[in-house]
Design an enzyme around this catalytic site. Structure first.
Site: not given
Ligand code: IMP
Length: 195
Positions: A7, A12, A179, A151, A40, A69, A153
């Protein structure tokens, strides 16, 4: 043992580092290995995207590789933004969560239910793959509050804690988040398969 975390998302990254503490693994990031490109996310599910990221960086590094993800599923929006959470709007996290609040304007509290979902994928150099999933239920607040996390939160209200996820200590978020729940199951896999 060296483990690559696939990542570039700083939020994360910080959480996984805490969630894997105590395990005898050295957590590496793509940048540590000069792997700077984004994978991607062309999958149609969290599972497909998590596997895609873990397989791609696992193949590039030759190391056991972990990816997650994740996303936010809002019931009043038929599960959106879901797997598109990171791309719901262009810009900073605040642009996205404010767009979400606008989309829910006028929706009463009992219809603002939502959940965060996280699918974690571990891909080993011998080709074996393990996936785990975690969910955290909540409600979309009517305004943002709190400075922690990342994100969405600040707008994700956690009923059992009576505050948004952004107001939780790192320790509490890492106990009850989607998570954290995916990580708990993954720790057992790591211990059994790798150590
Ligand atoms: P990806 O897994 O990289 O596609 O992105 C997941 C997206 O979901 C993040 O960019 C956040 O916008 C949202 N997200 C995932 N986990 C969290 C979290 O623990 N708190 C807030 N937003 C989250």
């Amino acid at each position: 043992m060296r483990l690559l975390l696939a990542t570039h998302n700083r939020g994360k990254r910080r959480e996984w580092q805490a969630l894997l503490t105590g395990l005898p693994v050295e957590l590496l990031l793509p940048d540590d290995l000069g792997l700077s490109g984004e994978v991607e996310e062309t999958g149609e599910t969290y599972l497909e995207n998590a596997l895609l990221k873990a397989r791609t960086l696992g193949a590039a590094s030759g190391l056991p590789t972990l990816a997650d993800d994740s996303g936010l599923e809002v019931d009043a929006l038929d599960g959106a933004p879901g797997i598109h959470s990171a791309r719901y709007r262009l810009g900073a996290d605040a642009v996205r969560y404010r767009a979400l609040l606008r989309a829910l304007e006028g929706v009463p509290p009992e219809k603002r239910t939502a959940r965060f979902r996280c699918v974690a994928a571990l891909v080993l150099p011998d080709g074996r793959e393990f996936t785990t999933e975690g969910v955290c239920e909540g409600v979309i607040a009517t305004e943002p509050s709190g400075e922690g996390g990342f994100g969405y939160d600040p707008v994700f209200y956690v009923p059992e804690q009576d505050c948004t996820m952004a107001k939780l200590s790192d320790e509490t978020k890492n106990r009850l988040s989607h998570r954290a729940r995916a990580a708990q199951a993954l720790r057992a896999v790591l211990l059994a398969e790798l150590l």
